[in-house]
Structures are given as structure tokens and as C-alpha cells.
Motif scaffolding. Structure first.
Motif, PDB file in Angstrom:
ATOM      1  N   THR A  81       0.834  -1.202   0.000  1.00  0.00           N
ATOM      2  CA  THR A  81       0.000   0.000   0.000  1.00  0.00           C
ATOM      3  C   THR A  81       0.869   1.252   0.000  1.00  0.00           C
ATOM      4  O   THR A  81       0.604   2.205  -0.742  1.00  0.00           O
ATOM      5  CB  THR A  81      -0.949  -0.002   1.216  1.00  0.00           C
ATOM      6  N   LEU A  82       1.901   1.264   0.825  1.00  0.00           N
ATOM      7  CA  LEU A  82       2.778   2.433   0.882  1.00  0.00           C
ATOM      8  C   LEU A  82       3.554   2.628  -0.415  1.00  0.00           C
ATOM      9  O   LEU A  82       3.686   3.750  -0.908  1.00  0.00           O
ATOM     10  CB  LEU A  82       3.733   2.315   2.071  1.00  0.00           C
ATOM     11  N   GLY A  85       1.208   3.791  -3.023  1.00  0.00           N
ATOM     12  CA  GLY A  85       0.927   5.189  -2.712  1.00  0.00           C
ATOM     13  C   GLY A  85       2.047   6.097  -3.185  1.00  0.00           C
ATOM     14  O   GLY A  85       1.802   7.189  -3.715  1.00  0.00           O
ATOM     15  N   SER A  86       3.284   5.653  -3.014  1.00  0.00           N
ATOM     16  CA  SER A  86       4.430   6.416  -3.497  1.00  0.00           C
ATOM     17  C   SER A  86       4.384   6.551  -5.019  1.00  0.00           C
ATOM     18  O   SER A  86       4.679   7.618  -5.566  1.00  0.00           O
ATOM     19  CB  SER A  86       5.741   5.750  -3.067  1.00  0.00           C
ATOM     20  N   PHE A  88       1.689   6.501  -6.870  1.00  0.00           N
ATOM     21  CA  PHE A  88       0.592   7.423  -7.161  1.00  0.00           C
ATOM     22  C   PHE A  88       1.032   8.877  -6.961  1.00  0.00           C
ATOM     23  O   PHE A  88       0.798   9.736  -7.820  1.00  0.00           O
ATOM     24  CB  PHE A  88      -0.615   7.096  -6.274  1.00  0.00           C
ATOM     25  N   SER A 118       6.346  11.346  -1.528  1.00  0.00           N
ATOM     26  CA  SER A 118       6.594  10.132  -2.300  1.00  0.00           C
ATOM     27  C   SER A 118       7.747   9.330  -1.719  1.00  0.00           C
ATOM     28  O   SER A 118       7.666   8.102  -1.580  1.00  0.00           O
ATOM     29  CB  SER A 118       6.875  10.495  -3.759  1.00  0.00           C
ATOM     30  N   LEU A 121       6.736   7.742   1.658  1.00  0.00           N
ATOM     31  CA  LEU A 121       5.907   6.554   1.435  1.00  0.00           C
ATOM     32  C   LEU A 121       6.757   5.367   0.975  1.00  0.00           C
ATOM     33  O   LEU A 121       6.558   4.238   1.426  1.00  0.00           O
ATOM     34  CB  LEU A 121       4.813   6.853   0.409  1.00  0.00           C
TER      35      LEU A 121
END
Length: 158
Positions: A81-82, A85-86, A88, A118, A121
Motif C-alpha cells: 500500500t505504501l 501510494g508512493s 501514485f 513520495s 511513502l
């Protein structure tokens, strides 16, 4: 709105290279994490099936292993997820760089902030990934000590 001239686009593309490389590297990491998660899920399903047929003595060990596997699955979920997320946020960073150039507004502080988010994350995802490695070795340690029996005290696994 007039598009920038060709000679002003090249530096813009050069600025975008860093987040693009970051997204590419993180994509490779996600592939690795996905494979690891698949192995965790397969092993958990195998252990869950074995728990139903195990004797009381073996069941305690299998339940211990199942708890470890579930903890590992949660760590991998967090790591993935992290990292995603980075990726994204890195995509947002690319968009922000282009919007800044096209609009003529100075978004330097925003660009720096988004880049730092970023990276944070990414580091969090890598930290969770390393935590999973340590937990997996703890599970292995438990299996090896169980297999070696009394001789396990004479070796140092970590």
C-alpha cells in the motif's frame, strides 16, 4: 493558452525523469512484493488445511505458524500500500511539474513537498518489507528449532 516552445520543453522533460524513474523502480518492487504475498497466502492456506487434520501437539505449532503468516500478510499489505501510494504520488508529481511549466506559476514548494511525500511513502514501504523479512525468519527459526528438538539449543540461528 499557448504551449511552450520546443527549447523550453526539454528541461521540463528532464525534470520529469526523476519521478518517472522512481515509478519504474517501484513498479519492479511491487512485482517482487506481489510474488512474496502470493507465497504467504499459499503457505497460509496450506497451514490452515493442515490444522484441520493435525493432532493436538502439532496443532499448537501450526496455529503459531498461522499467526505468524497472518502478521506477515498484514506487513506485506502495508508495504504494498505504501509503495503503490508512493507511485501514485510520483504520478501526481509529474502532473504538477507539467502544470507548473504550462501555467507559468511557480509550484516549487508544492513540487518539493509532493516529492518528499513520495519518498517517505517509499521508505515506509521498504521498512514494512524488511519487517516482513524479519518475521519470516522468526517463523523459520521456529520450524528449525522444532525439527532439531533438543539439539536446537546448540545452534544460533540469528
Amino acid at each position: 493558452m499557448q504551449l511552450p516552445a520546443q527549447d523550453s520543453i526539454l528541461p521540463l522533460i528532464q525534470l520529469s525523469i526523476t519521478p518517472v524513474i522512481l515509478v519504474s523502480g517501484l513498479g519492479a518492487l511491487v512485482i517482487s512484493m506481489t510474488a512474496r504475498m502470493g507465497r504467504i497466502v499459499d503457505r497460509t492456506r496450506h497451514l490452515a488445511g493442515a490444522a484441520c487434520q493435525a493432532s493436538d501437539a502439532e496443532r499448537a505449532h501450526i496455529e503459531h505458524q498461522l499467526r505468524i503468516m497472518f502478521r506477515r500478510a498484514k506487513l506485506m499489505r502495508l508495504a504494498m500500500t505504501l509503495v503503490v501510494g508512493s507511485m501514485f504520488v510520483s504520478g501526481l508529481l509529474i502532473m504538477l511539474i507539467f502544470l507548473s511549466a504550462l501555467s507559468g506559476f511557480d509550484f516549487a514548494a508544492g513540487i518539493l513537498g509532493v516529492f518528499l511525500v513520495s519518498v517517505v511513502l517509499m521508505l515506509g514501504g521498504l521498512g514494512a518489507f524488511v519487517a516482513d523479512l524479519w518475521v519470516s525468519l522468526a517463523a523459520l527459526d521456529s520450524d528449525v528449532r522444532r525439527a532439531l528438538g533438543p539439539d536446537a539449543a546448540t545452534i544460533r540461528l540469528f
